[in-house]
Design a protein around this motif. Structure first.
Motif, PDB file in Angstrom:
ATOM      1  N   ARG A  23       0.849  -1.213   0.000  1.00  0.00           N
ATOM      2  CA  ARG A  23       0.000   0.000   0.000  1.00  0.00           C
ATOM      3  C   ARG A  23       0.876   1.251   0.000  1.00  0.00           C
ATOM      4  O   ARG A  23       0.597   2.218  -0.703  1.00  0.00           O
ATOM      5  N   GLN A  24       1.915   1.233   0.811  1.00  0.00           N
ATOM      6  CA  GLN A  24       2.827   2.374   0.845  1.00  0.00           C
ATOM      7  C   GLN A  24       3.470   2.575  -0.531  1.00  0.00           C
ATOM      8  O   GLN A  24       3.553   3.703  -1.025  1.00  0.00           O
ATOM      9  N   ALA A  25       3.890   1.494  -1.165  1.00  0.00           N
ATOM     10  CA  ALA A  25       4.514   1.589  -2.489  1.00  0.00           C
ATOM     11  C   ALA A  25       3.538   2.129  -3.533  1.00  0.00           C
ATOM     12  O   ALA A  25       3.907   2.930  -4.387  1.00  0.00           O
ATOM     13  N   ALA A  26       2.286   1.703  -3.450  1.00  0.00           N
ATOM     14  CA  ALA A  26       1.284   2.128  -4.435  1.00  0.00           C
ATOM     15  C   ALA A  26       1.094   3.638  -4.413  1.00  0.00           C
ATOM     16  O   ALA A  26       0.972   4.272  -5.468  1.00  0.00           O
ATOM     17  N   PHE A  27       1.065   4.225  -3.211  1.00  0.00           N
ATOM     18  CA  PHE A  27       0.733   5.644  -3.086  1.00  0.00           C
ATOM     19  C   PHE A  27       1.951   6.552  -2.972  1.00  0.00           C
ATOM     20  O   PHE A  27       1.822   7.735  -2.679  1.00  0.00           O
ATOM     21  N   THR A  28       3.126   5.986  -3.219  1.00  0.00           N
ATOM     22  CA  THR A  28       4.342   6.807  -3.321  1.00  0.00           C
ATOM     23  C   THR A  28       4.981   6.532  -4.688  1.00  0.00           C
ATOM     24  O   THR A  28       4.721   7.230  -5.653  1.00  0.00           O
ATOM     25  N   ASP A  29       5.752   5.461  -4.768  1.00  0.00           N
ATOM     26  CA  ASP A  29       6.429   5.131  -6.025  1.00  0.00           C
ATOM     27  C   ASP A  29       5.446   4.854  -7.155  1.00  0.00           C
ATOM     28  O   ASP A  29       5.715   5.202  -8.310  1.00  0.00           O
ATOM     29  N   GLY A  30       4.327   4.214  -6.833  1.00  0.00           N
ATOM     30  CA  GLY A  30       3.337   3.926  -7.868  1.00  0.00           C
ATOM     31  C   GLY A  30       2.805   5.187  -8.517  1.00  0.00           C
ATOM     32  O   GLY A  30       2.680   5.273  -9.746  1.00  0.00           O
ATOM     33  N   VAL A  31       2.499   6.174  -7.699  1.00  0.00           N
ATOM     34  CA  VAL A  31       2.001   7.458  -8.212  1.00  0.00           C
ATOM     35  C   VAL A  31       3.084   8.152  -9.033  1.00  0.00           C
ATOM     36  O   VAL A  31       2.823   8.664 -10.127  1.00  0.00           O
ATOM     37  N   ALA A  32       4.313   8.158  -8.532  1.00  0.00           N
ATOM     38  CA  ALA A  32       5.417   8.795  -9.260  1.00  0.00           C
ATOM     39  C   ALA A  32       5.645   8.116 -10.607  1.00  0.00           C
ATOM     40  O   ALA A  32       5.871   8.788 -11.619  1.00  0.00           O
ATOM     41  N   ALA A  33       5.592   6.790 -10.637  1.00  0.00           N
ATOM     42  CA  ALA A  33       5.792   6.053 -11.892  1.00  0.00           C
ATOM     43  C   ALA A  33       4.718   6.423 -12.917  1.00  0.00           C
ATOM     44  O   ALA A  33       5.012   6.634 -14.106  1.00  0.00           O
ATOM     45  N   HIS A  35       3.015   9.231 -13.079  1.00  0.00           N
ATOM     46  CA  HIS A  35       3.232  10.599 -13.547  1.00  0.00           C
ATOM     47  C   HIS A  35       4.398  10.676 -14.544  1.00  0.00           C
ATOM     48  O   HIS A  35       4.318  11.416 -15.531  1.00  0.00           O
ATOM     49  N   ALA A  36       5.462   9.916 -14.279  1.00  0.00           N
ATOM     50  CA  ALA A  36       6.585   9.890 -15.234  1.00  0.00           C
ATOM     51  C   ALA A  36       6.131   9.305 -16.563  1.00  0.00           C
ATOM     52  O   ALA A  36       6.474   9.817 -17.635  1.00  0.00           O
ATOM     53  N   PHE A  37       5.351   8.254 -16.510  1.00  0.00           N
ATOM     54  CA  PHE A  37       4.803   7.591 -17.699  1.00  0.00           C
ATOM     55  C   PHE A  37       3.966   8.573 -18.528  1.00  0.00           C
ATOM     56  O   PHE A  37       4.156   8.717 -19.740  1.00  0.00           O
ATOM     57  N   ALA A 168      -4.398   5.958  -9.527  1.00  0.00           N
ATOM     58  CA  ALA A 168      -4.366   6.521 -10.881  1.00  0.00           C
ATOM     59  C   ALA A 168      -4.735   8.001 -10.916  1.00  0.00           C
ATOM     60  O   ALA A 168      -4.221   8.752 -11.738  1.00  0.00           O
ATOM     61  N   GLY A 169      -5.632   8.423 -10.034  1.00  0.00           N
ATOM     62  CA  GLY A 169      -6.055   9.816 -10.038  1.00  0.00           C
ATOM     63  C   GLY A 169      -5.314  10.692  -9.038  1.00  0.00           C
ATOM     64  O   GLY A 169      -5.630  11.877  -8.898  1.00  0.00           O
ATOM     65  N   ALA A 170      -4.327  10.132  -8.350  1.00  0.00           N
ATOM     66  CA  ALA A 170      -3.630  10.878  -7.289  1.00  0.00           C
ATOM     67  C   ALA A 170      -2.608  11.853  -7.860  1.00  0.00           C
ATOM     68  O   ALA A 170      -1.890  11.544  -8.808  1.00  0.00           O
ATOM     69  N   TYR A 172       0.619  14.712  -6.769  1.00  0.00           N
ATOM     70  CA  TYR A 172       1.753  14.641  -5.845  1.00  0.00           C
ATOM     71  C   TYR A 172       1.359  14.969  -4.400  1.00  0.00           C
ATOM     72  O   TYR A 172       1.856  14.352  -3.467  1.00  0.00           O
ATOM     73  N   CYS A 173       0.447  15.923  -4.238  1.00  0.00           N
ATOM     74  CA  CYS A 173       0.043  16.314  -2.890  1.00  0.00           C
ATOM     75  C   CYS A 173      -0.734  15.205  -2.186  1.00  0.00           C
ATOM     76  O   CYS A 173      -0.911  15.240  -0.964  1.00  0.00           O
ATOM     77  N   GLU A 174      -1.185  14.218  -2.951  1.00  0.00           N
ATOM     78  CA  GLU A 174      -1.929  13.097  -2.365  1.00  0.00           C
ATOM     79  C   GLU A 174      -1.048  11.874  -2.118  1.00  0.00           C
ATOM     80  O   GLU A 174      -1.511  10.867  -1.597  1.00  0.00           O
ATOM     81  N   MET A 175       0.209  11.962  -2.499  1.00  0.00           N
ATOM     82  CA  MET A 175       1.126  10.861  -2.205  1.00  0.00           C
ATOM     83  C   MET A 175       1.274  10.760  -0.693  1.00  0.00           C
ATOM     84  O   MET A 175       1.372  11.777  -0.007  1.00  0.00           O
ATOM     85  N   ASN A 176       1.270   9.539  -0.188  1.00  0.00           N
ATOM     86  CA  ASN A 176       1.413   9.393   1.260  1.00  0.00           C
ATOM     87  C   ASN A 176       2.217   8.154   1.589  1.00  0.00           C
ATOM     88  O   ASN A 176       2.051   7.108   0.985  1.00  0.00           O
ATOM     89  N   ALA A 177       3.113   8.335   2.543  1.00  0.00           N
ATOM     90  CA  ALA A 177       4.010   7.256   2.941  1.00  0.00           C
ATOM     91  C   ALA A 177       3.897   6.994   4.433  1.00  0.00           C
ATOM     92  O   ALA A 177       4.830   6.543   5.064  1.00  0.00           O
ATOM     93  N   PHE A 178       2.725   7.297   5.017  1.00  0.00           N
ATOM     94  CA  PHE A 178       2.577   7.204   6.459  1.00  0.00           C
ATOM     95  C   PHE A 178       2.550   5.740   6.897  1.00  0.00           C
ATOM     96  O   PHE A 178       1.548   5.046   6.761  1.00  0.00           O
ATOM     97  N   ALA A 179       3.689   5.274   7.370  1.00  0.00           N
ATOM     98  CA  ALA A 179       3.816   3.908   7.883  1.00  0.00           C
ATOM     99  C   ALA A 179       4.894   3.938   8.959  1.00  0.00           C
ATOM    100  O   ALA A 179       6.029   3.524   8.735  1.00  0.00           O
TER     101      ALA A 179
END
Length: 199
Positions: A23-33, A35-37, A168-170, A172-179
């Motif tokens: 879940r942490q990966a999805a909403f951090t690196d997943g979102v960044a990937a 956006h880069a795509f 998919a709709g997130a 950068y301000c919605e990226m979250n790594a709270f763990a």
């Protein structure tokens, strides 16, 4: 470190821990990937750089930042050696000059877009990698079998589509790594003496 501290000690605790990581990966690196795509496909080079920076900013510990940069640069080097892609070559030059971090999610986004592979497939591949990384390490550190890890992989992979729909709709301000637990374990691991692999 999670195994050493006793937080992950069997198949059930491993599945819960892996699910948290995924879940942490999805909403951090997943979102960044993603956006880069999308930036690559739009011809928006600055967007790739933004995604690259955001991926690194989500990493609280130095080991994670170093790992994503090493893997990203290696993927960029590999891709530029096997494909003639001006955007990838430009991005690698920026990494080598120290003008952008060169994160792995940004590299994945570039490679998938350049090869005409869809963003769902990108996200699925990214998540599969996150799950696999944890489970492969667990086989060496936790009393679980290959069958246990395959069951966990099967169940968590089934959640990828729902995570994609959320991520998919997130922006950068919605990226979250709270763990917090994961971050504490990572900080202990940074200064720990036990490693699966050393080079």
């Amino acid at each position: 470190t999670a195994a050493e501290e006793g937080l992950v000690h069997d198949a059930a605790t491993l599945e819960q821990y892996t699910q948290d990581i995924v879940r942490q990966a999805a909403f951090t690196d997943g979102v960044a990937a993603l956006h880069a795509f999308r930036s690559y496909n739009l011809g928006y080079y600055e967007g790739i750089l933004n995604a690259d920076r955001q991926a690194v900013l989500c990493k609280m510990n130095a080991e994670a930042r170093l790992m994503t940069r090493r893997m990203g640069k290696k993927l960029a080097e590999l891709f530029t050696r096997i494909a003639d892609d001006p955007t990838a070559a430009r991005w690698l030059a920026e990494i080598e000059a120290g003008r952008t971090p060169g994160s792995y999610p940004a590299a994945q986004g570039i490679v998938f877009a350049a090869n005409g592979i869809g963003e769902r497939e990108l996200f699925c591949s990214h998540q599969y990698g996150a799950i696999g990384t944890v489970l492969n390490a667990a086989l060496r550190c936790v009393r679980v079998s290959h069958y246990d890890t395959q069951r966990i992989l099967f169940r968590l992979s089934a959640e990828t589509e729902a995570l994609y729909t959320e991520a998919a709709g997130a922006d950068y301000c919605e990226m979250n790594a709270f763990a917090p637990q994961t971050d504490i374990l990572a900080s202990l691991h940074e200064k720990g003496t036990k490693r699966l692999f050393m080079n």
